[in-house]
Design an enzyme around this catalytic site. Structure first.
Site, PDB file in Angstrom:
ATOM      1  N   SER A 171       0.875  -1.152   0.040  1.00 34.98           N
ATOM      2  CA  SER A 171       0.071  -0.238  -0.023  1.00 34.98           C
ATOM      3  C   SER A 171       0.739   1.198  -0.045  1.00 34.98           C
ATOM      4  CB  SER A 171      -0.797  -0.180   1.336  1.00 34.98           C
ATOM      5  OG  SER A 171      -1.520   1.227   1.393  1.00 34.98           O
ATOM      6  N   TYR A 210      -1.690  -1.062  11.018  1.00 32.00           N
ATOM      7  CA  TYR A 210      -1.834  -1.508   9.550  1.00 32.00           C
ATOM      8  C   TYR A 210      -0.718  -0.947   8.594  1.00 32.00           C
ATOM      9  CZ  TYR A 210      -3.515  -1.378   4.766  1.00 32.00           C
ATOM     10  OH  TYR A 210      -3.468  -1.539   3.442  1.00 32.00           O
ATOM     11  N   LYS A 239       2.408  -3.556   6.641  1.00 37.02           N
ATOM     12  CA  LYS A 239       2.786  -3.482   5.245  1.00 37.02           C
ATOM     13  C   LYS A 239       4.156  -3.149   5.107  1.00 37.02           C
ATOM     14  CE  LYS A 239      -1.130  -4.611   3.437  1.00 37.02           C
ATOM     15  NZ  LYS A 239      -1.332  -5.705   2.943  1.00 37.02           N
TER      16      LYS A 239
HETATM   17  N1  UFG Z   1     -13.125  11.132   3.465  1.00 38.91           N
HETATM   18  C1  UFG Z   1     -13.968  12.027   3.553  1.00 38.91           C
HETATM   19  N2  UFG Z   1     -15.089  11.460   4.268  1.00 38.91           N
HETATM   20  C2  UFG Z   1     -15.056  10.171   4.292  1.00 38.91           C
HETATM   21  C3  UFG Z   1     -14.420   9.310   4.098  1.00 38.91           C
HETATM   22  C4  UFG Z   1     -12.985   9.877   3.415  1.00 38.91           C
HETATM   23  O1  UFG Z   1     -13.857  13.166   3.468  1.00 38.91           O
HETATM   24  O2  UFG Z   1     -16.612   9.784   4.929  1.00 38.91           O
HETATM   25  C5  UFG Z   1     -11.851  11.705   2.842  1.00 38.91           C
HETATM   26  C6  UFG Z   1     -10.673  11.349   3.674  1.00 38.91           C
HETATM   27  O3  UFG Z   1     -10.442  12.402   4.461  1.00 38.91           O
HETATM   28  C7  UFG Z   1      -9.602  11.443   2.651  1.00 38.91           C
HETATM   29  C8  UFG Z   1     -10.087  10.737   1.444  1.00 38.91           C
HETATM   30  O4  UFG Z   1     -11.607  10.813   1.332  1.00 38.91           O
HETATM   31  O5  UFG Z   1      -9.177  12.600   2.157  1.00 38.91           O
HETATM   32  C9  UFG Z   1     -10.011   9.438   0.866  1.00 38.91           C
HETATM   33  O6  UFG Z   1     -10.317   8.632   2.231  1.00 38.91           O
HETATM   34  P1  UFG Z   1     -10.396   7.141   2.142  1.00 38.91           P
HETATM   35  O7  UFG Z   1     -10.569   6.648   3.657  1.00 38.91           O
HETATM   36  O8  UFG Z   1     -11.209   6.622   1.034  1.00 38.91           O
HETATM   37  O9  UFG Z   1      -8.903   6.708   1.878  1.00 38.91           O
HETATM   38  P2  UFG Z   1      -7.499   6.860   2.560  1.00 38.91           P
HETATM   39  O10 UFG Z   1      -6.568   7.748   1.564  1.00 38.91           O
HETATM   40  O11 UFG Z   1      -7.528   7.488   4.016  1.00 38.91           O
HETATM   41  O12 UFG Z   1      -7.257   5.341   2.993  1.00 38.91           O
HETATM   42  C10 UFG Z   1      -6.469   4.572   1.761  1.00 38.91           C
HETATM   43  C11 UFG Z   1      -6.737   3.172   2.176  1.00 38.91           C
HETATM   44  C12 UFG Z   1      -5.985   2.530   3.317  1.00 38.91           C
HETATM   45  C13 UFG Z   1      -4.281   3.129   3.022  1.00 38.91           C
HETATM   46  C14 UFG Z   1      -4.260   4.508   2.803  1.00 38.91           C
HETATM   47  C15 UFG Z   1      -3.104   4.870   2.555  1.00 38.91           C
HETATM   48  O13 UFG Z   1      -8.156   2.959   2.439  1.00 38.91           O
HETATM   49  O14 UFG Z   1      -5.968   0.971   3.439  1.00 38.91           O
HETATM   50  O15 UFG Z   1      -5.163   4.698   1.489  1.00 38.91           O
HETATM   51  O16 UFG Z   1      -2.891   6.063   2.435  1.00 38.91           O
HETATM   52  F1  UFG Z   1      -3.781   2.743   4.078  1.00 38.91           F
END
Ligand code: UFG
Length: 345
Positions: free
Chosen positions: A124, A149, A153
């Site tokens: 990841s 997590y 990785k």
């Molecule tokens: N977000 C919102 N509202 C929500 C959910 C997410 O605004 O309800 C935003 C988050 O703040 C972020 C973006 O949408 O800015 C993406 O969020 P995600 O949770 O979809 O994804 P992440 O980038 O946080 O996480 C992903 C994977 C993880 C991994 C990570 C690595 O889900 O498994 O990328 O950076 F570890």
């Protein structure tokens, strides 16, 4: 040619099973169905029009997995089986060390005795933490992990590097995914979040279908053009195809270890994703702004030059394609009964 897919009934695993069959391979799925559903296997079969082999087994069960490996004798392995919820890993770190690290070690001990020519690992972009600059290259420094997590990785990559250095006739590819979204264009397989989704796209589609009241955008004061966080959203079918290309390259170039980003090379903000969703679904999304979410990286997207050169791979689907397919999948899910849905609030 048989390829073992651990966690092959999951979101990325199921799409990779389809991509393998489309490219002439025979996937052998091993999945304990803890976070996945048996109907996924039936739906993979509907897409490809043939029966596939699957075993309900946990990769930590050395005896069972050894028997499967001896019976099937695969030449390649794609290892997806792992837990992946960042927040949960903070609350329950031992679950993550047990499943993502200890079970990986147990699994490697078993495959040591059989000949695996090409091994692909599901890593990841979380290994980069907060990158010094974007787009981020594979050579970027690895920062201290934000969550257990993320640490699993980093450790998993290290364990595999060390293990495969001593196996001269096998190749290893570590694929660092950016943000996988979308679903199969058939609408038969996709992501099945357990409980309230923490990821953006399933939260959007569940809000649009009425399972959730409102999406909260976490933060609007980031140092980005529209103030919301930037990510590199990649269609799960493009990601699945990257696995097949990595596996094939590994079969050809034995004795190699590669680490590759899998992303589109383009950043999209949370508001870009919402706008694209509203366009393809032809409806307004109920959303508002809330505070920043702890641990969010303001901006990360891939430099995907290396994977393009090494694997002759590129992302084909646009952000709108991704959201259209995620939306189709959400609507189709009404037809399927699945256990993770029951855990929703
Ligand atoms: N977000 C919102 N509202 C929500 C959910 C997410 O605004 O309800 C935003 C988050 O703040 C972020 C973006 O949408 O800015 C993406 O969020 P995600 O949770 O979809 O994804 P992440 O980038 O946080 O996480 C992903 C994977 C993880 C991994 C990570 C690595 O889900 O498994 O990328 O950076 F570890």
């Amino acid at each position: 040619m048989k390829i073992l897919l651990t966690g092959g009934a999951g979101f990325i695993g199921s799409h990779t099973a389809v991509a393998l069959i489309e490219n002439g391979f025979e996937p052998i799925i091993v999945d304990d169905f803890r976070n996945s559903e048996p109907f996924v296997i039936e739906n993979i079969e509907k897409i490809v029009g043939k029966k596939i082999t699957s075993y309900a087994s946990n990769i930590g069960n050395k005896k069972e997995v050894k028997e499967i490996l001896q019976k099937e004798n695969p030449i390649g392995v794609i290892h997806f089986a792992a837990d992946k919820a960042v927040n949960e890993s903070v609350v329950n770190p031992m679950k993550y060390y047990q499943n993502n690290v200890l079970n990986l070690i147990n699994f490697l001990e078993i495959i040591d005795s059989i000949k695996i020519e090409s091994f692909v690992f599901s890593s990841s972009c979380t290994v980069y933490g907060v990158p010094d600059k974007t787009p981020v290259k594979e050579t970027a420094s690895i920062k201290p992990a934000f969550s257990p997590y993320g640490y699993t990785k980093q450790v998993g990559e290290r364990i595999l590097n060390d293990f495969f250095k001593s196996l001269p006739s096998s190749s290893l590819t570590l694929l660092r995914y950016f943000n996988p979204i979308g679903a199969h264009p058939s609408g038969l397989i996709g992501e099945l979040p357990i409980g309230v989704p923490s990821n953006l796209v399933p939260y959007i589609t569940q809000t649009a279908i009425g399972k959730r009241k409102k999406l909260t955008v976490f933060g609007k004061d980031y140092d980005t053009p529209d103030g919301t966080c930037i990510r590199d959203y990649i269609h799960v079918v493009d990601l699945a195809n990257a696995h097949v290309s990595a596996l094939e390259k590994g079969l050809k170039s034995k004795d190699s270890i590669k680490t590759l980003n899998v992303g589109t090379g383009k950043g999209a903000s949370v508001l870009d994703v919402i706008t694209a969703f509203e366009k393809v679904s032809k409806q307004e999304l109920n959303y508002g702004f809330g505070p920043r979410r702890a641990g969010d990286v303001p901006k990360i997207y891939s430099d995907n030059t290396l994977i393009k050169n090494e694997l002759d791979w590129d992302a084909k689907f646009s952000l709108e394609d991704c959201l259209e397919h995620s939306w189709n999948w959400e609507k189709n899910l009404l037809k399927f009964k699945y256990k993770s849905e029951k855990k929703q609030d």
